[in-house]
Design an enzyme around this catalytic site. Structure first.
Site, PDB file in Angstrom:
ATOM      1  N   ASN A  51       0.809  -1.232   0.000  1.00  0.00           N
ATOM      2  CA  ASN A  51       0.000   0.000   0.000  1.00  0.00           C
ATOM      3  C   ASN A  51       0.840   1.279   0.000  1.00  0.00           C
ATOM      4  O   ASN A  51       0.408   2.311  -0.504  1.00  0.00           O
ATOM      5  CB  ASN A  51      -1.025  -0.015   1.137  1.00  0.00           C
ATOM      6  N   CYS A  54      -2.996   1.620   6.649  1.00  0.00           N
ATOM      7  CA  CYS A  54      -3.100   1.046   7.996  1.00  0.00           C
ATOM      8  C   CYS A  54      -3.765   2.049   8.928  1.00  0.00           C
ATOM      9  O   CYS A  54      -4.423   1.673   9.897  1.00  0.00           O
ATOM     10  CB  CYS A  54      -1.730   0.666   8.511  1.00  0.00           C
ATOM     11  N   GLU A 106       4.857  -3.678  12.337  1.00  0.00           N
ATOM     12  CA  GLU A 106       3.862  -2.610  12.153  1.00  0.00           C
ATOM     13  C   GLU A 106       2.677  -3.268  11.472  1.00  0.00           C
ATOM     14  O   GLU A 106       2.791  -3.688  10.314  1.00  0.00           O
ATOM     15  CB  GLU A 106       4.425  -1.495  11.262  1.00  0.00           C
TER      16      GLU A 106
HETATM   17  P1  NAD Z   1       0.532  -8.988   4.121  1.00  0.00           P
HETATM   18  O1  NAD Z   1       0.723  -9.290   5.557  1.00  0.00           O
HETATM   19  O2  NAD Z   1      -0.285  -9.934   3.328  1.00  0.00           O
HETATM   20  O3  NAD Z   1       1.947  -8.916   3.370  1.00  0.00           O
HETATM   21  C1  NAD Z   1       2.984  -8.068   3.810  1.00  0.00           C
HETATM   22  C2  NAD Z   1       4.316  -8.618   3.330  1.00  0.00           C
HETATM   23  O4  NAD Z   1       4.546  -9.889   3.954  1.00  0.00           O
HETATM   24  C3  NAD Z   1       4.372  -8.883   1.825  1.00  0.00           C
HETATM   25  O5  NAD Z   1       5.666  -8.596   1.344  1.00  0.00           O
HETATM   26  C4  NAD Z   1       4.100 -10.372   1.735  1.00  0.00           C
HETATM   27  O6  NAD Z   1       4.614 -10.972   0.570  1.00  0.00           O
HETATM   28  C5  NAD Z   1       4.823 -10.875   2.973  1.00  0.00           C
HETATM   29  N1  NAD Z   1       4.340 -12.167   3.485  1.00  0.00           N
HETATM   30  C6  NAD Z   1       3.123 -12.743   3.297  1.00  0.00           C
HETATM   31  N2  NAD Z   1       3.073 -13.939   3.932  1.00  0.00           N
HETATM   32  C7  NAD Z   1       4.269 -14.112   4.535  1.00  0.00           C
HETATM   33  C8  NAD Z   1       4.831 -15.134   5.362  1.00  0.00           C
HETATM   34  N3  NAD Z   1       4.142 -16.233   5.673  1.00  0.00           N
HETATM   35  N4  NAD Z   1       6.085 -14.977   5.841  1.00  0.00           N
HETATM   36  C9  NAD Z   1       6.790 -13.856   5.551  1.00  0.00           C
HETATM   37  N5  NAD Z   1       6.323 -12.860   4.761  1.00  0.00           N
HETATM   38  C10 NAD Z   1       5.078 -12.980   4.272  1.00  0.00           C
HETATM   39  O7  NAD Z   1      -0.039  -7.502   4.038  1.00  0.00           O
HETATM   40  P2  NAD Z   1      -0.478  -6.669   2.742  1.00  0.00           P
HETATM   41  O8  NAD Z   1      -1.764  -7.217   2.235  1.00  0.00           O
HETATM   42  O9  NAD Z   1       0.663  -6.552   1.796  1.00  0.00           O
HETATM   43  O10 NAD Z   1      -0.702  -5.214   3.393  1.00  0.00           O
HETATM   44  C11 NAD Z   1      -1.867  -4.862   4.059  1.00  0.00           C
HETATM   45  C12 NAD Z   1      -1.694  -4.973   5.556  1.00  0.00           C
HETATM   46  O11 NAD Z   1      -0.579  -4.221   5.986  1.00  0.00           O
HETATM   47  C13 NAD Z   1      -2.890  -4.391   6.326  1.00  0.00           C
HETATM   48  O12 NAD Z   1      -3.209  -5.227   7.407  1.00  0.00           O
HETATM   49  C14 NAD Z   1      -2.360  -3.044   6.831  1.00  0.00           C
HETATM   50  O13 NAD Z   1      -3.006  -2.539   7.970  1.00  0.00           O
HETATM   51  C15 NAD Z   1      -0.934  -3.385   7.092  1.00  0.00           C
HETATM   52  N6  NAD Z   1      -0.117  -2.171   7.118  1.00  0.00           N
HETATM   53  C16 NAD Z   1       0.343  -1.718   8.311  1.00  0.00           C
HETATM   54  C17 NAD Z   1       1.090  -0.536   8.374  1.00  0.00           C
HETATM   55  C18 NAD Z   1       1.624  -0.001   9.697  1.00  0.00           C
HETATM   56  O14 NAD Z   1       2.537   0.803   9.666  1.00  0.00           O
HETATM   57  N7  NAD Z   1       1.093  -0.414  10.834  1.00  0.00           N
HETATM   58  C19 NAD Z   1       1.355   0.174   7.198  1.00  0.00           C
HETATM   59  C20 NAD Z   1       0.861  -0.318   5.994  1.00  0.00           C
HETATM   60  C21 NAD Z   1       0.134  -1.501   5.957  1.00  0.00           C
END
Ligand code: NAD
Length: 486
Positions: A158, A290, A256
């Site tokens: 995002n 987020c 995060e």
């Molecule tokens: P996601 O958790 O699906 O993926 C995030 C990253 O983790 C990606 O690079 C993905 O390929 C990787 N990943 C997925 N499965 C994994 C595993 N089993 N082991 C290691 N890595 C793995 O999240 P998303 O759909 O890309 O992003 C949306 C989420 O991110 C929402 O929940 C949002 O709230 C959160 N977010 C949080 C913040 C913050 O600062 N708190 C900022 C932006 C987004």
């Protein structure tokens, strides 16, 4: 319908040990534009051996990089800032094509990376240690911060480059080396980001880029014995999984995670100001932030007035391809996310919510578009009031007084960002104290982070670490205490 990309689109591979590499039979996947469903480009699925190679390269580069002086490390970041500025338009266009946010937002995001480079270059000079008065008369004690080693940065789609910048630049200035695993949806933007560091001549192995499925590439990094720190931004579900895996090798893990952010509006608030801020916080980046506001918790006396204002502003938002001027809101990231939003709105209606505006796909458009949606008559325990949707859906919940508003705000597993609109000094201060969130805004929207201010969430929105500010050094360095007797 998915159309094929022009044949001139290059397949760049992975960036390991200072070079773009690919195997003879490297597997590549398409990167799709969510506004047009056309192929934007391709990214490589790293093999297990390539992930190992990236970690080995980072481990071997660490010996040199940790002994590079801080001012020298900072020079690389100053140069990177300049090149990011030069590549701003190209990088922003690629981001919008890959994940859909409107171009002005993408340009702003590259601007954040430029500023983060400068901030970290300067802040690195203040990686101060401490001296402590000894109990012995002939003893000097000092504590110094030291880099830890290979940091795996795992990032979501995002904010394709800003979140990576927060992590990677803090890691590098502290003297660590990095293996970066971006979300597959934005792998091309990650390539451009990485190319900047190639162009400025960052020593080989200091920054490595591996792309591919999170469940494979990300999971391998979490297991790897030579990765010492995981800096992760993404969903709470994956964050918990990563922590469990990383515990086996005692890695430091900074998370995060998700949010269910609320805007509380009291009856004494400036409703025009609140309504503008609510719409911006709820629908910017199509609600895929987020910190996006997904709940409005409003005192009953002013609910109708506020709702009317919010709906009027929302109805004026233009949804479309983020590359076109005049568009306020782009598409959702993919078909799955579009279906998730549809599912939540249907559940909300079943649970008694009323759709005040939006509530459906934009069928006239190709791509994953959904109308910005405002729901009223939502109760605090409803699914749309409890679970992170990550889409353009805003739920109005009515309450009788401030105390109930705070109770409703705190009644989710998340604790990332909350806004409170009031003109009362009393309630502003009580809100700041009683709201359970890592970020509290008084008379501002929920999505207003500034560089230099600790960023992160409480409860299931994180695990206690903070980034964006110098507090990131608590993740990226380890204390060493040195006793010298003379
Ligand atoms: P996601 O958790 O699906 O993926 C995030 C990253 O983790 C990606 O690079 C993905 O390929 C990787 N990943 C997925 N499965 C994994 C595993 N089993 N082991 C290691 N890595 C793995 O999240 P998303 O759909 O890309 O992003 C949306 C989420 O991110 C929402 O929940 C949002 O709230 C959160 N977010 C949080 C913040 C913050 O600062 N708190 C900022 C932006 C987004």
């Amino acid at each position: 319908m998915v159309q094929q990309a022009a044949s001139h689109v290059t397949k760049k591979g992975l960036y390991i040990n200072g070079a773009w590499v690919q195997e003879e039979n490297q597997e590549f996947h398409e990167s799709l534009n969510p506004a047009t469903e056309q192929v934007v480009g391709y990214y490589a699925a790293a093999t297990s051996a390539q992930v190992d190679h990236a970690v080995e390269s980072a481990k071997s580069a660490f010996k040199l990089w940790k002994n590079t002086t801080l001012p020298e490390r900072a020079q690389f970041l100053w140069r990177a800032a300049q090149v990011f500025e030069e590549k701003k338009e190209h990088l922003a266009q690629t981001m919008t094509k890959e994940m859909g946010k409107v171009l002005a937002e993408s340009l702003g995001e590259v601007g954040v990376v430029v500023e983060t480079c400068k901030y970290m270059a300067g802040e690195g000079r203040r990686l101060f240690g401490e001296t402590v008065s000894s109990g012995a008369s002939n003893r000097q004690i000092m504590m110094v911060r030291e880099p830890i080693g290979v940091v795996a940065c795992i990032t979501p789609w995002n904010f394709p480059v800003a979140l990576a910048g927060y992590k990677i630049l803090a890691a590098l200035i502290s003297g660590n080396t990095v293996v970066w695993k971006p979300a597959s949806e934005v792998a091309l933007s990650a390539q451009i980001f990485t190319e900047v560091f190639h162009e400025i001549g960052l020593p080989k192995g200091v920054l490595n880029l591996v792309t591919g499925a999170g469940s494979k590439v990300g999971a391998q990094l979490a297991e790897h014995k030579d990765v010492k720190v995981i800096s992760f931004t993404g969903s709470t579900e994956v964050g918990i999984k990563l922590s469990e895996t990383a515990a086996k090798t005692l890695k430091r893990v900074s998370l995060e995670l998700g949010g269910k952010n609320a805007v509380i509006v009291l009856k004494d608030a400036n409703l025009d100001l609140a309504a503008e801020a609510i719409v911006k916080a709820a629908f910017t980046t199509t609600g895929q932030r987020c910190t996006a506001a997904s709940r409005v918790i409003v005192e009953r006396d002013v609910k109708d007035e506020l709702l009317q204002r919010v709906v009027a502003i929302t109805k004026n938002l233009k949804v479309g391809n983020g590359l076109q001027s005049g568009v306020d809101i782009g598409p959702l990231i993919n078909k799955h996310q579009l279906e998730t939003v549809e599912k939540y709105v249907a559940i909300a209606v079943q649970e008694g919510a009323v759709i005040e505006c939006g509530g459906k796909r934009l069928l006239s458009e190709q791509g994953y578009f959904y109308e910005p949606t405002v729901l009223s008559n939502v109760k605090k325990g409803d699914a749309v009031a409890q679970e992170e949707i990550f889409g353009p859906v805003l739920a109005f919940i009515e309450v009788d007084h401030f105390e109930e508003a705070v109770e409703v705000n705190n009644d989710t597993v998340y604790g990332l960002s909350t806004s409170l609109f009031t003109n009362s000094l009393h309630y502003a201060n009580r809100g700041a104290k009683e709201i359970e969130s890592g970020l509290v805004y008084i008379n501002n929207g929920t999505s207003n982070a500034e560089l230099g201010v600790a960023f992160g969430g409480t409860k299931h929105s994180g695990n206690g670490h903070r980034e964006v500010s110098h507090h990131a050094f608590d993740v990226m360095t380890e204390w060493k205490s040195i006793y010298t007797t003379y």
